[in-house]
Design a protein around this motif. Structure first.
Motif, PDB file in Angstrom:
ATOM      1  N   PHE A 106       0.999  -1.526  -0.086  1.00 42.24           N
ATOM      2  CA  PHE A 106       0.366   0.335  -0.152  1.00 42.24           C
ATOM      3  C   PHE A 106       0.962   1.210   0.084  1.00 42.24           C
ATOM      4  O   PHE A 106       0.797   2.283  -0.406  1.00 42.24           O
ATOM      5  N   LYS A 107       1.962   1.181   0.711  1.00 44.02           N
ATOM      6  CA  LYS A 107       3.273   2.452   1.102  1.00 44.02           C
ATOM      7  C   LYS A 107       3.514   2.776  -0.572  1.00 44.02           C
ATOM      8  O   LYS A 107       3.326   3.671  -0.600  1.00 44.02           O
ATOM      9  N   LYS A 108       3.821   1.460  -1.102  1.00 40.78           N
ATOM     10  CA  LYS A 108       4.698   2.510  -2.652  1.00 40.78           C
ATOM     11  C   LYS A 108       3.535   2.238  -3.430  1.00 40.78           C
ATOM     12  O   LYS A 108       4.246   3.559  -3.936  1.00 40.78           O
ATOM     13  N   LYS A 109       2.324   1.795  -3.160  1.00 44.31           N
ATOM     14  CA  LYS A 109       1.265   2.324  -4.082  1.00 44.31           C
ATOM     15  C   LYS A 109       1.306   4.281  -4.230  1.00 44.31           C
ATOM     16  O   LYS A 109       1.099   4.878  -5.124  1.00 44.31           O
ATOM     17  N   VAL A 110       1.187   4.284  -3.038  1.00 45.94           N
ATOM     18  CA  VAL A 110       0.887   5.697  -2.644  1.00 45.94           C
ATOM     19  C   VAL A 110       1.945   6.283  -2.684  1.00 45.94           C
ATOM     20  O   VAL A 110       1.874   7.422  -3.486  1.00 45.94           O
ATOM     21  N   TRP A 111       3.138   6.080  -3.012  1.00 45.99           N
ATOM     22  CA  TRP A 111       4.315   6.546  -2.460  1.00 45.99           C
ATOM     23  C   TRP A 111       4.247   6.493  -4.368  1.00 45.99           C
ATOM     24  O   TRP A 111       5.057   8.566  -5.242  1.00 45.99           O
ATOM     25  N   ILE A 112       4.295   6.013  -5.310  1.00 51.50           N
ATOM     26  CA  ILE A 112       4.210   5.710  -6.769  1.00 51.50           C
ATOM     27  C   ILE A 112       3.381   6.841  -6.684  1.00 51.50           C
ATOM     28  O   ILE A 112       3.508   8.191  -7.832  1.00 51.50           O
ATOM     29  N   PHE A 113       1.851   6.715  -6.549  1.00 54.56           N
ATOM     30  CA  PHE A 113       0.993   8.063  -6.935  1.00 54.56           C
ATOM     31  C   PHE A 113       1.354   9.593  -6.112  1.00 54.56           C
ATOM     32  O   PHE A 113       1.147  10.447  -7.423  1.00 54.56           O
ATOM     33  N   LEU A 114       2.039   9.541  -5.584  1.00 51.20           N
ATOM     34  CA  LEU A 114       2.450  10.819  -5.620  1.00 51.20           C
ATOM     35  C   LEU A 114       3.360  11.024  -6.200  1.00 51.20           C
ATOM     36  O   LEU A 114       3.590  12.337  -6.255  1.00 51.20           O
ATOM     37  N   GLU A 115       4.129  10.408  -6.354  1.00 50.55           N
ATOM     38  CA  GLU A 115       5.574  11.159  -7.285  1.00 50.55           C
ATOM     39  C   GLU A 115       5.321  10.846  -9.045  1.00 50.55           C
ATOM     40  O   GLU A 115       6.243  11.311  -9.377  1.00 50.55           O
ATOM     41  N   ASP A 116       4.821  10.209  -8.942  1.00 54.36           N
ATOM     42  CA  ASP A 116       4.634   9.862 -10.851  1.00 54.36           C
ATOM     43  C   ASP A 116       3.587  10.223 -11.188  1.00 54.36           C
ATOM     44  O   ASP A 116       2.588   9.370 -11.629  1.00 54.36           O
ATOM     45  N   PRO A 117       3.711  11.533 -11.942  1.00 58.48           N
ATOM     46  CA  PRO A 117       1.800  12.114 -12.678  1.00 58.48           C
ATOM     47  C   PRO A 117       1.567  10.832 -13.623  1.00 58.48           C
ATOM     48  O   PRO A 117       0.904  10.497 -13.761  1.00 58.48           O
ATOM     49  N   THR A 118       2.930  10.577 -14.200  1.00 64.18           N
ATOM     50  CA  THR A 118       2.025   9.482 -15.597  1.00 64.18           C
ATOM     51  C   THR A 118       2.056   7.695 -15.433  1.00 64.18           C
ATOM     52  O   THR A 118       1.466   7.202 -16.019  1.00 64.18           O
ATOM     53  N   PHE A 165       1.664  21.727   3.479  1.00 62.25           N
ATOM     54  CA  PHE A 165       1.637  20.928   5.132  1.00 62.25           C
ATOM     55  C   PHE A 165       1.615  19.541   5.051  1.00 62.25           C
ATOM     56  O   PHE A 165       2.531  18.434   5.396  1.00 62.25           O
ATOM     57  N   LEU A 166      -0.347  18.541   4.541  1.00 63.28           N
ATOM     58  CA  LEU A 166      -0.516  17.909   4.597  1.00 63.28           C
ATOM     59  C   LEU A 166       0.157  17.008   3.599  1.00 63.28           C
ATOM     60  O   LEU A 166       0.874  15.834   3.597  1.00 63.28           O
ATOM     61  N   GLU A 167       0.552  17.556   2.233  1.00 63.01           N
ATOM     62  CA  GLU A 167       1.745  17.771   1.651  1.00 63.01           C
ATOM     63  C   GLU A 167       2.915  16.511   1.535  1.00 63.01           C
ATOM     64  O   GLU A 167       3.114  15.492   1.682  1.00 63.01           O
ATOM     65  N   PHE A 168       3.719  17.209   2.461  1.00 62.95           N
ATOM     66  CA  PHE A 168       5.009  17.298   2.612  1.00 62.95           C
ATOM     67  C   PHE A 168       4.647  16.157   3.590  1.00 62.95           C
ATOM     68  O   PHE A 168       5.535  15.050   3.962  1.00 62.95           O
ATOM     69  N   ALA A 169       4.011  16.054   5.210  1.00 65.09           N
ATOM     70  CA  ALA A 169       3.793  15.369   5.583  1.00 65.09           C
ATOM     71  C   ALA A 169       3.358  13.341   5.086  1.00 65.09           C
ATOM     72  O   ALA A 169       4.005  12.473   5.170  1.00 65.09           O
ATOM     73  N   ALA A 170       2.596  13.737   4.149  1.00 66.59           N
ATOM     74  CA  ALA A 170       2.311  12.642   3.684  1.00 66.59           C
ATOM     75  C   ALA A 170       3.322  11.824   2.751  1.00 66.59           C
ATOM     76  O   ALA A 170       3.899  10.497   2.814  1.00 66.59           O
ATOM     77  N   LYS A 222      13.393   7.690   4.651  1.00 67.05           N
ATOM     78  CA  LYS A 222      13.496   9.295   5.069  1.00 67.05           C
ATOM     79  C   LYS A 222      15.036   9.729   5.333  1.00 67.05           C
ATOM     80  O   LYS A 222      14.652  10.708   4.416  1.00 67.05           O
ATOM     81  N   SER A 223      15.556   9.130   4.852  1.00 70.90           N
ATOM     82  CA  SER A 223      17.151   9.961   5.176  1.00 70.90           C
ATOM     83  C   SER A 223      17.345  10.688   3.245  1.00 70.90           C
ATOM     84  O   SER A 223      18.173  11.439   3.211  1.00 70.90           O
ATOM     85  N   ASP A 224      17.142   9.530   2.935  1.00 72.53           N
ATOM     86  CA  ASP A 224      17.278   9.893   1.516  1.00 72.53           C
ATOM     87  C   ASP A 224      16.656  11.143   0.872  1.00 72.53           C
ATOM     88  O   ASP A 224      16.257  11.931   0.542  1.00 72.53           O
ATOM     89  N   PHE A 225      15.011  10.494   1.773  1.00 69.17           N
ATOM     90  CA  PHE A 225      13.937  12.013   0.989  1.00 69.17           C
ATOM     91  C   PHE A 225      14.579  13.350   1.513  1.00 69.17           C
ATOM     92  O   PHE A 225      14.771  15.040   0.859  1.00 69.17           O
TER      93      PHE A 225
END
Ligand SMILES: [K+]
Ligand SMILES: [K+]
Lengths: 452, 452, 452, 452
Positions: free
Chosen positions: A155-167, A259-264, A272-275
């Protein structure tokens, strides 16, 4: 008698040494004399010319030496033996050349200066262009979420891709557009809240409203009027007004979204450290800072609006302009610009050093020749830079004949310095950009195949 | 025993696998080892290396494999098998390469980044240049006037060609020149009617002639004189004067001509809907609008000259400037410019985005460091843009030391941003223009042959 | 039965038609199928494929067709038959291609757009560069002085060469330097006689010396002082002073030299009519005009210095500036500039038309949006041009927000228009100049050999 | 009868003369007719065509003529015989061509104009790029310190290398950085000591402190205020102040370091005369001059601060700005700039001449059309130059309609002149710089190998 015999032997050995030799390089036939090949001892061909039939490449059936190598480059190698100068063939990509040369026992340093540039340009481009190819696709590190991820990780990975890759999906695209809209809104608020149309006087400053008209009014009554151009009574001085409430609300709405976006994003980030090491994420935090400080301040003392601390906060607000870089996140041209600047540091420095040298010299001479206009060298620096870059504000202009002559020289030097240094920096960008553009036009599935 | 036998078999098969192979590609002979060809399974040559004599291209008579293909590109393909890198030959047009690669079972994506740019430039140019070739000749759609046109249709077609193609006959050329003369006349009237030499005071404003001298006179008596440069008593304020009658007459004559021309063209146009969709025809209608509105207004109330409606009409008159584009109708360079802008939208956007980012950042910092000069960010935008493009009006100039430093950075960034982005847009135009020029110089009959 | 027979015949004829064919073009061997050659009927190779052994190029001994032609271009021709697209080889000079194509029955119009530019560039360069080669050496038309010249004619020719060709002898060089010195002196006098240091008040105006201080003094007493910058009491107004006598004498000495020079040159010129048609000689006459007029005037009425006629003479004096072109007579770069301008008229026109269109549109909109700053369109033209070329004097600057926006657009358009049009004009000059430079570096005797 | 016989003989001899001939050039086979080779008498191939089998290159075994030469260039030579035009192959480096042409009996002058540029560019680049290669490594002339140097000489050499070559050891690098630090410090002092923050009033001028406020104060009370922009009471006039003591001390410390450095360098220099002929060393001496003069002056009369001599010393101080060139000593890009300027003198002159011609003409016409703005031609020069280079200060602006038109022409000419001349100068620099950069990236040990 002995002499004759020796001469005969020598002639024979000469003849033997100077036999015509047939080389088959990848099907193309080259012929030369053995003594030509012996000119460069220690190379593969000199070895061959000594070993002759004993050479491993010898094909006794056809009486030729066979090499499964590039015939085009062998032609330039052949010419090197004939004339002792290594000139490359300009229709062959420089990146082929190195390996082939090494096979024949030569090095890239044997290439003549006139052909070196051609050879080297390809060599350099290869590396940088390959690096640029890597910046295109969004790659989630496969192992970042674990090899056999738990359902939560998936689920985390799915959301991460949703947040980072618009395509990645239609929803991700809509989210990306919404995010960009908030960035634009936030910047619009940042810009417009400084304009007097969107400002109101301080509520608790009513008593001092006569002072509001202040400096400009006083100027108007005095005689120095022609310096006071753009002020009219309708304009509120920036120091004595605050943004309209609607502006402030919009600003907080944007800040809330970011703020919400960043928190998500920090929650769903695989590492986290790479981020936190990515510049754009650091900017995200910085841009939220003024809002936090402002909230803290207001909760401490909501009425005090003139204190030093508040002024510091106001100055802090400028950080918000960095949000423009959030807009650049998915803009390839911007990534290329950043990449170019990183690669071309040396060239940019060159430009700055040349300009600084010119500015220093012209400013110094201007100061000593026209002391009344240029009251000190730092001020003359400003004039010299503005002149060399052909901006020419006209706020400082030489007014003596010596100054005119100096100014003319300064202009000419400026035109030349800019013309000298700009193309060196720009060439890289143009190359990278057109490369990236042509890669972008490839169909997406194939592009990923390219990355493998 | 078994091991020895196996080894022997393996050696034999090895030897068998590694036979020297002769490929005849369009007459040019290439030789290589079979194991070289087996490196890339799934390609045409790997297939050949497995099938050997059974391959359909095998010519048993000469012991070679014959392909009726381009030998030059096969050399690069051959090298791909030897080194696993596909570098193209730079004297071969990129458009040849794709088809050949496909025959050999490779794709354009196998091309290395260093050679990709060369390959792609040709691919892109081919398409756009072919499109440009289409914009040259005037083609009347053969079927537009019906397959077996009636005598009236034939007349209509004849007039249509007369109106649209100046090269069709001598009369058409004379008409085209007359039309261009009216365009120029109309623009001259448009420009000159605003100059005070061609203006007279309102007839019905005689009573208020003392007010005519108005604002400027008042200024002259006051002390703020040095801001009032170019006004002298002879100059009529624009608001209180009207163009001389001769100007108005000329304007209506032009409008009359354009109206008749437009009426003729829409009558003889083969397809009305296509006709009205062309931008130049829309401009034609728009340019006539102010005249119609003005006539209608005057017939309603011929005396009222100060009303709000009249002012709107005056503002409408600016539309007439679009007539300049009528002049461009037969000017190839202009068509190429329009085409370039259409094709280069992305690059123009890049320029605007980069400049805007720079302007935003410098304007914001300027506003916060030098609040007295730059009273709000939108005003600072103007300064930053004027500085970055090296225009440097000097109406706003930083005056503190921090401002000087910021201004210097702004100038340098501006020089770089302009230098970075301009060549990307301009390259296309230069290419298209020189292509179009060289096509134009071909003899006309041959050019049409080219279109077939 | 019949069908089988027919099919068999067809197969045989097919096989016959599709025989492998060997073409030897200048030693390089090409092989293909006959059906490939039959694709383009009417060409030389299609003819060959039909005639087969009967073709005149057939060499029965070796079973091949021999053509003594360029093998490189034949490779591209061969590919045309294979793919129906004619792409040229980019390492071959375009000027070779045409003749070869014609031999094979193709035309330059068969070349694809992507390769056309390469082909055409060479074609165009050939002609212009050959013309430039002609401008180098000084050629006295051998027949100009008669075939068997009399001793007087021989003397005339000798003097003519002495006057015209500085490289002919050491004396000619000295004369040329002296001539250039007089040109420089004459220009120095022309420039400096307008400076107040080299001017004296009119002798016969002593009585009105109080008026001399005139306009400026009056200004100083009034309040409008800040517009009166560079005037100080030491400066004589130009209208009320005359050049110092030494200047006038030097001017007449120069004029005398130029008169003698011109008289000599017209006397020794082989053909008077050709001589007077050369622009530089017309300039010679024009530059002497002001002196003659001035002498005539003074002899008529030596005291009258304020009349209208004298003022006309003063205005005439400006013609003398054209003498700078005499300096250019032996300067190759200048000849190349003139040649470039002649060749690039179309491109220069393009630049002017594009700039004018931009200026017209921006000036009109500026006039209607900011009427107070731009009081009429011609004035707005000046602003728009100064802005589009990034000069940006700042004498007229938009001051409303609409004006700022318009100004920003104007700047961007200007940057683009200049960037679009300049490279097109400049490329020619750079090419011609570098060609001429490289030709100049050849040893002189060989250069003449080149002219034969 | 006789005629028939003669015709027969002629036919035979014709046939004989027109035999097909096979030339093997370095393995590549070329075939042609003998009559083709006879077209150019006096060349190597015409000789061969006459001698036939008797030619020394004839290989009777294979019936061909063998030459161990470059096959690519022979293809262009072959084409020369076929078409009488020598077009070179553009993928072959121009420097190969000359030698090969000479072998075949042709000269570089036979190359057509269209291909000459390509050929010549390589020829020119070769020489200059080789020269640039020489400027990289620091070479101590091996014999400068004697062939068998004494221990003292060996020490001297060691110190010399330490002083001159920062890459020789870690200590040398530290010393070089220290030296650069002192240069930067010295320049910082030079610049900042003119700024009012770092200046104090003269000690012995206390009595006249009321005069200190001087000119500006007087201006403030008068009405000409808007010309007095940047003066405020805190600012000390430069003439009536001296640098703060700390500045003076720092300056002397720098001077001391440079004196010691120079003394050491001249002591350890292998050849004094060579040393003093290097421009950077002359600058070293010059920069120390102001300090020496100042010390001498102060020891003569330590109180006199207003005398003429002191003012001369102040003016001398400007020489110190030349120290910036010391910074450039180890900066490759700067060496390349200097080299470019040396090589491109002709092109720089071209730029100056073209600009001067334009400036002269526009200034003259401006002076005669708008005498009130441009009071003499030298002043108009300034305006014309500022306009042509698009600086556009706006201190002088045409204000009549004739002036606007002239100004527009001036701007256009300026844009073109700059665009015409700049690329010619700049191309060289870009070429040299990229060459030097690519050389610098080679690993150091190999680079020295390159120098051998
Ligand atoms: K300016
Ligand atoms: K400017």
């Amino acid at each position: 008698m002995e002499a004759i015999r020796r001469a005969a032997v020598s002639a024979v050995s000469n003849q033997r040494r100077n036999r015509r030799i047939k080389l088959n390089v990848g099907g193309a036939v080259f012929e030369t004399w053995t003594h030509t090949l012996l000119k460069r001892p220690g190379t593969r061909l000199a070895q061959l010319a000594r070993a002759m039939e004993a050479d491993e490449s010898y094909d006794s059936e056809r009486g030729e030496y066979f090499f499964d190598k590039h015939p085009g480059i062998f032609a330039t190698v052949m010419h090197y033996y004939r004339t002792e100068e290594l000139h490359t063939d300009h229709n062959i990509c420089g990146n082929i050349i190195k390996g082939e040369l090494e096979f024949w026992g030569l090095t890239e340093l044997d290439i003549e200066p006139c052909c070196w540039g051609h050879y080297n340009r390809f060599k350099e481009n290869k590396q940088t262009l390959a690096e640029i190819d890597d910046t295109f696709t969004f790659n989630v590190d496969a192992d970042a979420f674990g090899k056999n991820p738990s359902p939560f990780m998936q689920f985390k990975k799915k959301v991460w891709i949703f947040l980072e890759d618009p395509t990645s999906s239609r929803e991700a695209k809509i989210y990306a557009i919404a995010s960009m809209f908030f960035v634009l809104l936030s910047i619009a608020v940042f810009v417009l809240e400084t304009h007097h149309l969107f400002r109101v006087p301080y509520d608790n400053y009513n008593g001092t409203s006569t002072i509001t008209a202040s400096s400009c009014t006083r100027t108007l009554t005095s005689r120095h009027t022609c310096c006071c151009r753009f002020n009219d009574p309708n304009e509120l001085p920036y120091d004595e007004s605050e943004p309209h409430d609607s502006m402030t609300y919009l600003d907080y709405i944007c800040a809330g979204f970011f703020f919400l976006e960043f928190a998500a994003r920090i929650f769903f980030a695989p590492k986290k450290s790479d981020f936190m090491r990515q510049p754009l994420n650091v900017i995200d935090v910085l841009c939220l800072l003024p809002h936090f400080v402002s909230i803290v301040m207001k909760s401490v003392d909501p009425t005090d609006k003139s204190s030093q601390i508040i002024k510091t906060i106001l100055a802090l607000r400028i950080i918000r302009v960095l949000r423009i870089f959030k807009l650049m996140k998915h803009y390839t041209a911007f990534k290329i610009l950043v990449y170019t600047i990183k690669v071309s540091t040396k060239e940019l420095l060159l430009m700055v050093i040349f300009l600084f040298t010119g500015v220093l010299i012209f400013a110094s001479v201007a100061f000593y020749t026209e002391n009344s206009t240029f009251t000190n060298i730092p001020i003359a620096f400003w004039w010299a830079l503005v002149t060399m870059t052909t901006v020419g504000y006209g706020d400082k202009v030489p007014q003596t004949e010596g100054g005119y002559f100096l100014g003319s020289l300064c202009v000419l030097c400026g035109v030349l310095v800019v013309a000298f240094t700009v193309p060196i920096v720009v060439n890289n960008f143009t190359l990278y950009y057109s490369h990236a553009q042509s890669r972008m036009r490839l169909p997406p599935p194939k592009r990923e195949e390219l990355q493998k």
